[in-house]
Write an enzyme that holds these catalytic residues in place. Sequence first.
Site, PDB file in Angstrom:
ATOM      1  N   ALA A   1       0.422  -1.720  -0.126  1.00  0.00           N
ATOM      2  CA  ALA A   1      -0.230   0.470  -0.165  1.00  0.00           C
ATOM      3  C   ALA A   1       0.859   0.896  -0.011  1.00  0.00           C
ATOM      4  CB  ALA A   1      -0.907   0.063   0.920  1.00  0.00           C
ATOM      5  N   ALA A   2       2.309   1.287   0.031  1.00  0.00           N
ATOM      6  CA  ALA A   2       2.556   2.639  -0.676  1.00  0.00           C
ATOM      7  C   ALA A   2       2.569   3.162  -1.446  1.00  0.00           C
ATOM      8  CB  ALA A   2       4.297   2.066  -0.416  1.00  0.00           C
ATOM      9  N   GLY A   3       2.027   2.838  -2.741  1.00  0.00           N
ATOM     10  CA  GLY A   3       1.189   3.281  -3.543  1.00  0.00           C
ATOM     11  C   GLY A   3       0.291   3.580  -3.836  1.00  0.00           C
ATOM     12  N   ASP A   4      -0.663   3.205  -3.020  1.00  0.00           N
ATOM     13  CA  ASP A   4      -2.023   3.802  -1.949  1.00  0.00           C
ATOM     14  C   ASP A   4      -2.000   5.097  -1.301  1.00  0.00           C
ATOM     15  OD1 ASP A   4      -3.531   1.486  -3.087  1.00  0.00           O
ATOM     16  OD2 ASP A   4      -3.095   0.540  -1.702  1.00  0.00           O
TER      17      ASP A   4
HETATM   18  P1  ATP Z   1       1.639  -0.671  -3.951  1.00  0.00           P
HETATM   19  O1  ATP Z   1       1.229  -1.574  -4.960  1.00  0.00           O
HETATM   20  O2  ATP Z   1       2.884  -1.624  -2.671  1.00  0.00           O
HETATM   21  O3  ATP Z   1       0.747   0.022  -3.028  1.00  0.00           O
HETATM   22  P2  ATP Z   1       3.190   0.181  -5.791  1.00  0.00           P
HETATM   23  O4  ATP Z   1       3.954  -0.704  -6.458  1.00  0.00           O
HETATM   24  O5  ATP Z   1       1.651   1.326  -6.131  1.00  0.00           O
HETATM   25  O6  ATP Z   1       2.363   0.550  -4.063  1.00  0.00           O
HETATM   26  P3  ATP Z   1       5.554   1.363  -5.345  1.00  0.00           P
HETATM   27  O7  ATP Z   1       5.969   1.965  -6.255  1.00  0.00           O
HETATM   28  O8  ATP Z   1       6.118   0.377  -4.578  1.00  0.00           O
HETATM   29  O9  ATP Z   1       4.116   1.641  -5.660  1.00  0.00           O
HETATM   30  O10 ATP Z   1       5.480   3.324  -3.699  1.00  0.00           O
HETATM   31  C1  ATP Z   1       4.789   4.258  -4.496  1.00  0.00           C
HETATM   32  C2  ATP Z   1       5.711   5.425  -4.125  1.00  0.00           C
HETATM   33  O11 ATP Z   1       6.284   5.364  -2.340  1.00  0.00           O
HETATM   34  C3  ATP Z   1       6.893   5.303  -4.766  1.00  0.00           C
HETATM   35  O12 ATP Z   1       7.276   6.179  -5.490  1.00  0.00           O
HETATM   36  C4  ATP Z   1       7.855   6.297  -2.909  1.00  0.00           C
HETATM   37  O13 ATP Z   1       8.080   7.555  -2.823  1.00  0.00           O
HETATM   38  C5  ATP Z   1       7.331   5.490  -1.814  1.00  0.00           C
HETATM   39  N1  ATP Z   1       8.330   3.954  -1.799  1.00  0.00           N
HETATM   40  C6  ATP Z   1       7.818   3.049  -1.895  1.00  0.00           C
HETATM   41  N2  ATP Z   1       8.588   2.335  -1.801  1.00  0.00           N
HETATM   42  C7  ATP Z   1       9.737   2.985  -0.693  1.00  0.00           C
HETATM   43  C8  ATP Z   1      11.028   3.004   0.083  1.00  0.00           C
HETATM   44  N3  ATP Z   1      11.053   1.292   0.451  1.00  0.00           N
HETATM   45  N4  ATP Z   1      11.603   3.657   0.858  1.00  0.00           N
HETATM   46  C9  ATP Z   1      10.979   5.209   0.265  1.00  0.00           C
HETATM   47  N5  ATP Z   1       9.797   5.239   0.683  1.00  0.00           N
HETATM   48  C10 ATP Z   1       9.625   4.005  -1.357  1.00  0.00           C
HETATM   49  O1  RIB Z   2      -2.193  -1.745  -2.326  1.00  0.00           O
HETATM   50  C1  RIB Z   2      -2.329  -2.694  -1.753  1.00  0.00           C
HETATM   51  C2  RIB Z   2      -3.882  -3.449  -1.764  1.00  0.00           C
HETATM   52  O2  RIB Z   2      -4.109  -4.664  -3.036  1.00  0.00           O
HETATM   53  C3  RIB Z   2      -3.745  -4.633  -0.560  1.00  0.00           C
HETATM   54  O3  RIB Z   2      -4.236  -3.900   0.704  1.00  0.00           O
HETATM   55  C4  RIB Z   2      -4.620  -5.236  -1.080  1.00  0.00           C
HETATM   56  O4  RIB Z   2      -6.167  -5.499  -0.482  1.00  0.00           O
HETATM   57  C5  RIB Z   2      -4.732  -5.254  -2.574  1.00  0.00           C
HETATM   58  O5  RIB Z   2      -6.075  -5.027  -3.361  1.00  0.00           O
END
Ligand code: ATP
Ligand code: RIB
Length: 304
Positions: free
Chosen positions: A247-250
Amino acid sequence: MFTKPIVVIGSINMDLVARTPRIPLAGQTLTGTDFATTPGGKGANQAVAAARLGAHVQMIGAVGNDVFGEALLSNLASAAVDTRAVARVPGPSGVAQIQVADNGQNSIVVVPGANGAVTSELIRQHTKLIQAAGIVLLQLEIPLDTVLAACELCAAAQVPVILDPAPAASLPETIWPQLAWFTPNETELGLYSGNGFPPETAAKQLLARGVHGVALKRGAEGVYIATSAGESSWIPAFHVEAIDTVAAGDCFNGAFAVSLLEGTSPTDAARFASAAAAISVTRRGAQASMPARAEVDAFLAAQS
Ligand code: ATP
Ligand code: RIB
C-alpha cells in the site's frame, strides 16, 4: 482548508497477511512467522490515506454482509472516511491473501467478492456526490465498466480524476483525455508503455495519448512526474528502513490528491506524497500504516 471533498471509488478488502522468509515457489510450502487480518483494498487504502492527512473523504464502494464487512466499515469510519455511499451487499467482502517476505517483497491474490457490486448503476446513484468532488480517485479493483462510467461522468463535470491502474488491465483509448493523472508502478507501466523504456520516454508516450499528468512510481527509487504543461521532475525516495511496502502506492495517491487539492504544484505534491509513502513503508499493514498530517509535516521538516 478543503472546500471540496475527495471522492474515492474503489475496492475495500480484508487483507490476510502472512509474513514469510521468502515468497514460496509454485508447489512449495513454507512456515510463516506471523499472521494478521488487517483492513486493505486499494480504494479504501487511498481513502484512509487522504483522510488521515486532513481531507474530507467520501468512499463509494461495497462490502459483504459478513464479519469482514462490518469490520471494514467501522475501520473506515474510525479514520473519518464518510461511508454513506458504501453498499452492504449479500455475500463475502473482498479479501486479499498477501505474503510479505523478509526482504520486503510481497505477492497478493485478491478475491473481489462484494467489490464486484460496485457497478455503473451504483455510480449513477451517486452522480451528485461525484459531480461535487474536488478530485476523484480510481483504481482497477472494481469492474472496468464502472471505472469507465466514472471517468465519463467526471470528464463531463470537469472533476479531475487520478487513476491508479492497479492491477493493470487494458484500457480503451477514449479514457486518456479524461484523466488528470495516471499513476502506474513499474510493473503496471510495462502494459501501457513498452517495457524497458526510461521513465522520461514512457511519460512522453502516455502524455501524447492525452492524459494531463503522469506519476511513474518506482518503489525505493522514487517517482517521476511529468505534465502536458511541461513540468517534469524526478523525486528520489526518502531513505527509510522499509519493513512492509504493501500500500505504499496507495498512500502516495491519497497524499498526492490531498496536496494537489490544496493547490500545491505537482512537483511539491509528489514530494509530499513521497514523504507520506516513505513513512508508511516503515509500518506494517495497509490502512494501519497511513501517516497523520503532523507526522508528514515533521518528517519533511526534518529533511531540510
Ligand atoms: P503498492 O502496490 O505496494 O501499493 P506501488 O507498487 O503502487 O505500491 P511503489 O512504486 O512501490 O508503489 O511505491 C510508491 C512510492 O512509495 C514510491 O514512489 C516511493 O515514493 C515510496 N516508496 C516505496 N517504497 C519505498 C521505500 N522502500 N523507501 C522509501 N519510499 C518508498
Ligand atoms: O495496494 C495494496 C492493496 O492491494 C492491499 O491492501 C490489498 O487489499 C490489495 O488490494
